[in-house]
Structures are given as C-alpha cells and as structure tokens.
Design a protein around this motif. Structure first.
Motif, PDB file in Angstrom:
ATOM      1  N   GLN A  82      42.126  35.200  33.048  1.00  0.00           N
ATOM      2  CA  GLN A  82      42.092  35.079  34.505  1.00  0.00           C
ATOM      3  C   GLN A  82      43.204  35.923  35.127  1.00  0.00           C
ATOM      4  OE1 GLN A  82      39.866  32.949  36.431  1.00  0.00           O
ATOM      5  NE2 GLN A  82      38.838  33.080  34.468  1.00  0.00           N
ATOM      6  N   ASN A  83      42.979  36.302  36.377  1.00  0.00           N
ATOM      7  CA  ASN A  83      44.003  37.066  37.085  1.00  0.00           C
ATOM      8  C   ASN A  83      45.019  36.092  37.690  1.00  0.00           C
ATOM      9  OD1 ASN A  83      45.431  39.012  38.332  1.00  0.00           O
ATOM     10  ND2 ASN A  83      43.707  39.918  39.426  1.00  0.00           N
ATOM     11  N   VAL A  84      45.806  35.454  36.805  1.00  0.00           N
ATOM     12  CA  VAL A  84      46.739  34.413  37.249  1.00  0.00           C
ATOM     13  C   VAL A  84      47.845  35.006  38.110  1.00  0.00           C
ATOM     14  CG1 VAL A  84      48.282  32.573  36.490  1.00  0.00           C
ATOM     15  CG2 VAL A  84      46.239  33.072  35.187  1.00  0.00           C
ATOM     16  N   LEU A  85      48.204  36.264  37.805  1.00  0.00           N
ATOM     17  CA  LEU A  85      49.271  36.932  38.545  1.00  0.00           C
ATOM     18  C   LEU A  85      48.945  36.988  40.030  1.00  0.00           C
ATOM     19  CD1 LEU A  85      51.940  38.224  37.802  1.00  0.00           C
ATOM     20  CD2 LEU A  85      50.792  40.430  37.714  1.00  0.00           C
ATOM     21  N   VAL A  86      47.697  37.414  40.339  1.00  0.00           N
ATOM     22  CA  VAL A  86      47.267  37.492  41.736  1.00  0.00           C
ATOM     23  C   VAL A  86      47.279  36.109  42.373  1.00  0.00           C
ATOM     24  CG1 VAL A  86      45.104  37.609  43.046  1.00  0.00           C
ATOM     25  CG2 VAL A  86      45.961  39.624  41.894  1.00  0.00           C
ATOM     26  N   ALA A  87      46.803  35.113  41.607  1.00  0.00           N
ATOM     27  CA  ALA A  87      46.767  33.753  42.139  1.00  0.00           C
ATOM     28  C   ALA A  87      48.183  33.270  42.442  1.00  0.00           C
ATOM     29  CB  ALA A  87      46.077  32.826  41.153  1.00  0.00           C
TER      30      ALA A  87
ATOM     31  N   VAL B 146      34.974  28.854  48.932  1.00  0.00           N
ATOM     32  CA  VAL B 146      33.862  28.230  48.204  1.00  0.00           C
ATOM     33  C   VAL B 146      33.951  28.625  46.723  1.00  0.00           C
ATOM     34  CG1 VAL B 146      31.364  27.951  48.063  1.00  0.00           C
ATOM     35  CG2 VAL B 146      32.443  28.244  50.286  1.00  0.00           C
ATOM     36  N   THR B 147      33.782  29.919  46.424  1.00  0.00           N
ATOM     37  CA  THR B 147      34.138  30.424  45.088  1.00  0.00           C
ATOM     38  C   THR B 147      34.529  31.891  45.222  1.00  0.00           C
ATOM     39  OG1 THR B 147      32.119  31.502  44.271  1.00  0.00           O
ATOM     40  CG2 THR B 147      32.189  29.115  44.095  1.00  0.00           C
ATOM     41  N   TYR B 148      35.154  32.441  44.186  1.00  0.00           N
ATOM     42  CA  TYR B 148      35.611  33.829  44.283  1.00  0.00           C
ATOM     43  C   TYR B 148      34.466  34.825  44.119  1.00  0.00           C
ATOM     44  CZ  TYR B 148      35.951  33.427  39.156  1.00  0.00           C
ATOM     45  OH  TYR B 148      35.694  33.185  37.832  1.00  0.00           O
ATOM     46  N   ILE B 149      33.251  34.328  43.898  1.00  0.00           N
ATOM     47  CA  ILE B 149      32.092  35.227  43.902  1.00  0.00           C
ATOM     48  C   ILE B 149      31.417  35.190  45.269  1.00  0.00           C
ATOM     49  CG2 ILE B 149      29.826  35.680  42.879  1.00  0.00           C
ATOM     50  CD1 ILE B 149      31.038  34.579  40.248  1.00  0.00           C
ATOM     51  N   VAL B 150      31.312  33.989  45.852  1.00  0.00           N
ATOM     52  CA  VAL B 150      30.703  33.862  47.173  1.00  0.00           C
ATOM     53  C   VAL B 150      31.490  34.683  48.197  1.00  0.00           C
ATOM     54  CG1 VAL B 150      30.155  32.260  49.033  1.00  0.00           C
ATOM     55  CG2 VAL B 150      29.739  31.582  46.675  1.00  0.00           C
ATOM     56  N   ASP B 163      41.018  44.495  52.639  1.00  0.00           N
ATOM     57  CA  ASP B 163      42.157  43.570  52.516  1.00  0.00           C
ATOM     58  C   ASP B 163      41.706  42.128  52.726  1.00  0.00           C
ATOM     59  OD1 ASP B 163      41.721  44.416  55.174  1.00  0.00           O
ATOM     60  OD2 ASP B 163      43.615  43.494  55.789  1.00  0.00           O
ATOM     61  N   VAL B 164      40.737  41.938  53.617  1.00  0.00           N
ATOM     62  CA  VAL B 164      40.177  40.590  53.813  1.00  0.00           C
ATOM     63  C   VAL B 164      39.425  40.150  52.562  1.00  0.00           C
ATOM     64  CG1 VAL B 164      38.464  39.258  55.120  1.00  0.00           C
ATOM     65  CG2 VAL B 164      40.066  40.744  56.322  1.00  0.00           C
ATOM     66  N   ILE B 169      38.974  36.858  47.660  1.00  0.00           N
ATOM     67  CA  ILE B 169      38.897  36.687  46.202  1.00  0.00           C
ATOM     68  C   ILE B 169      40.101  35.887  45.701  1.00  0.00           C
ATOM     69  CG2 ILE B 169      38.873  37.899  43.975  1.00  0.00           C
ATOM     70  CD1 ILE B 169      37.468  40.230  45.445  1.00  0.00           C
ATOM     71  N   ALA B 170      41.290  36.221  46.229  1.00  0.00           N
ATOM     72  CA  ALA B 170      42.504  35.501  45.807  1.00  0.00           C
ATOM     73  C   ALA B 170      42.373  34.010  46.092  1.00  0.00           C
ATOM     74  CB  ALA B 170      43.730  36.076  46.512  1.00  0.00           C
ATOM     75  N   THR B 171      41.799  33.671  47.263  1.00  0.00           N
ATOM     76  CA  THR B 171      41.606  32.259  47.617  1.00  0.00           C
ATOM     77  C   THR B 171      40.733  31.569  46.571  1.00  0.00           C
ATOM     78  OG1 THR B 171      41.713  32.886  49.943  1.00  0.00           O
ATOM     79  CG2 THR B 171      40.834  30.704  49.437  1.00  0.00           C
TER      80      THR B 171
END
Lengths: 134, 254
Positions: A82-87, B146-150, B163-164, B169-171
C-alpha cells in the motif's frame, strides 16, 4: 485432480469479472460492477451443483480450499504494497474526511447490528455446528 | 556470496514473496502468542506489520508501491495485487453458508447505500469546511471518501483537476488503512461476530481491501460474507458518484 478445483475457481472468477465489466458497460460506468461478488455466487452455485451429482471429489475441492487459505497471506502482501507514505503524509482534508466516515460508519454498523442481535434473541453464532464443507 | 543470494531472490520474485510473507505471518503469530497471549489475532499483527514495511519501503524509495518498490521484494506486488486478491476472495466463497447469507439480503442492500452516501456526505462537508466550493472538487473528494477507486473514476468522469484527484485518492487510501487497523479494535463495539453483521459491515465500510484485511484480522470465517457485499460497493459508488451524487452537490452548492 487438484487442478479441476482450481480450474473451476478460475472459470467462475473469469466469468464473474466478465459479467461485471459487461454490466458496467451496459449502465455506462467505467468500472467493474460487482464482478467479484458475481464470481462468488457462481462458485457457490457451481460447487452445489457438482456436489449434488457427486462430480466434485475431495481432492478437487482442495484446489479451491488452498486458495481460500492463501487469502490471509495475500492480504498481508497487499498491506505491504500500500502507499502508506502518501496516507501518512496526507493533509487534514484527507485525514478528517477518512476518519469522519470511518467513525460515522462504525456507529451505523454498531446500531444496525445491535438491532439484528436483538431480533435474533442474541444467540451467539456457532459455525462449527453447521459445517458443510470438508 | 551475498550477491548471489540477492540475485536468486530478485530473479524469482513471486516465490520470494511467498517466503517473505511466510516469515511475516510466523513472526506475527509469535507476537500474538507471547505478547498478547492470543488475545490480538496474529493476522492483525501481520497486516500491521505489512503496512509498517510498506511505509519503510516508501521512505526508502519514494515511490508508490510500498515494500514492492525494492527489487528484492517486487514479487509482493504480484502476490498482493488485485488479481490474486480477488482470486482468493472468490475462493473463500466456498466457505459461505448460503442460508446465513440469505438472512442478510435486504440489510446488505441498505448497508451498501448507506455506505456510499454517509462517507460521501462527510467528505463533501470536510472539503467545504476547508474552502472548496467548486461542485466538481467537492464531489470528487466526497467520492474519494467512499473508496480510492470511486474517487478517481468519478473525478475523471466530471473533469476534476489532478490535484483534487490526488487528494481524493489519498482520502480513500487513508480510509482503507484506517479500516484495516481499527476493525479488530472496534469489532466488539460493532457487534462483528456473525455472518449477518459481517455483511452489514462489508456494505458500510466499503473498500474491499479495508474490509477483507479488517475481517481477516478479526475472524477469518467472516471474510467471505463481508467481501461478498463489499465487492458491490465500488461499482455502486462509481455508478452514483458522477450521476446522482454530483447532481445533488450541484443543486445545493452556492
């Protein structure tokens, strides 16, 4: 033969993904809609069908159960990629939005499950009493 | 000598990944047995250990695939990728008791809808509070919750800026990791101890990776029930995000 079980699993997987993709295209969504879930239901149905007719012997079943057992190791590998760093570095918007939805959803889950629990008279689940698979 | 070992490991990625994961799981089981006397599931330690290693890999390489960005461990990307994950999830269906699954039928649907709408509203509200007013940005960030794919699928459909999208995706990634970590801890509070509750959990918590890892760390027998519902979550989100939810945000934004 073990491979028969694995091949059955693979066939259900591919069919499910295909149906999920087709369904997504049909309703104009750029994603697989429930492909894995459809594959799961296909596998349940296929195993039931074959077992009733005695076409699925214990060795073939091992070709499915092995992959079910591999599930946790695969999830561990997934966690390690997983991209834990970004998280970890994500700003307050991502952090608050994620934490907020996790907390709120946990409360709703708790609420619904307490209702179910009461409706069922609070009997504990005892899966060992109804084991169907070998 | 060391060079030769390194070569053998790096050239046989998938097999090396099996060995590495085996070591992680064994150490986790030891930790579970001796540090917590079995109270905390070994799988919970294993998932946490995996995440910690992913962080370490990210720090070392600065890339996006955690430990798999190190050549030695590149096989983890294949072993933990979507193909193997979904293949094994489907295999767990062989353990589903059909009668148990049927009992939660309608509740599963309700949970799925709530699991899409609640995170979306939270995401939009947080983004609004931080000064985003554009309905496209609000919808994309909400969909990310919801999910990082949605998130990115919705963002791409309604034309969000990159950037949004990244924030969206980060969320979703933060949410998935939070679900992985906190599910075992909150299992008692959520009454997560039978197939029906696992299906409600799968619908509401959403993200397949979070649900599957969280349930695996709580009680392995619950995994197929949660996964069965959660797998429809991304599809439903991708369906509702760019359509109903976007229109709703557009209608109420000012």
């Amino acid at each position: 033969m073990v491979i028969f079980g694995t091949a059955l699993l693979a066939a259900c997987y591919l069919a499910g993904i295909f149906v999920g993709d087709a369904f997504g295209a049909l309703i104009g969504v750029k994603a697989n809609v429930g492909g894995v879930g459809i594959a799961m239901m296909l596998l349940i149905a296929a195993q039931h069908f074959l077992r009733e007719r005695g076409l699925l012997n214990a060795t073939s079943e091992k070709g499915v159960t092995f992959w079910a057992m591999m599930y946790i190791p695969v999830v561990v590998a997934m966690a390690a990629t997983q991209n834990v760093l970004v998280a970890a570095k994500a700003g307050p918007v991502a952090l608050l939005a994620a934490a907020g939805s996790v907390v709120l959803c946990a409360c709703v889950i708790s609420f619904i499950n307490r209702i179910i629990h009461r409706a069922h008279g609070g009997q504990p689940w005892n899966p060992d009493a109804t084991v169907e698979i070998g | 000598m060391l060079h030769m070992i390194e070569k053998a490991v790096a050239e046989n990625q998938l097999v090396s990944a099996f060995a590495v994961v085996g070591i992680i799981v064994w150490l986790s089981n030891q930790a579970s047995r001796y540090l917590t006397k079995g109270r905390v599931h070994g799988s919970a330690f294993a998932v946490l250990g995996g995440l910690a290693l992913a962080y370490w890999g990210g720090v070392l390489t600065g890339k996006t695939k955690g430990l798999a960005d190190l050549t030695m461990f590149s096989g983890l990307a294949l072993m933990g990728g979507a193909m193997m994950r979904d293949f094994c999830i489907v295999a767990t269906a062989s353990e589903v008791h059909v009668n148990e699954a049927k009992k939660a039928g309608i509740l599963g649907f309700v949970a799925l809808f709530l699991g899409t709408i609640i995170p979306f509203i939270v995401g939009v509200a947080v983004a609004r509070a931080f000064g985003y007013t554009d309905p496209v940005a609000l919808t994309t960030i909400g969909a990310g919750a919801v999910t990082y794919i949605v998130g990115p699928v919705t963002g791409a459909a309604i034309g969000a800026s990159s950037d949004v999208m990244a924030l969206s995706i980060a969320t979703g990634v933060v949410k998935a990791i939070m679900v992985m970590i906190f599910t075992p801890a909150l299992a008692g509070f959520m009454r997560l101890n039978n197939p029906q509750s696992a299906m409600v959990f799968g619908g509401l918590a959403g993200t397949v990776s979070g649900v599957s890892a969280g349930l695996a760390a709580t009680d392995r027998r619950l995994v197929p029930y949660g996964a069965l519902v959660a797998t429809f979550h991304t599809g439903l989100g991708c369906l509702m995000g760019p359509s109903v939810l976007y229109l709703a945000v557009k209608a109420i934004s000012w």
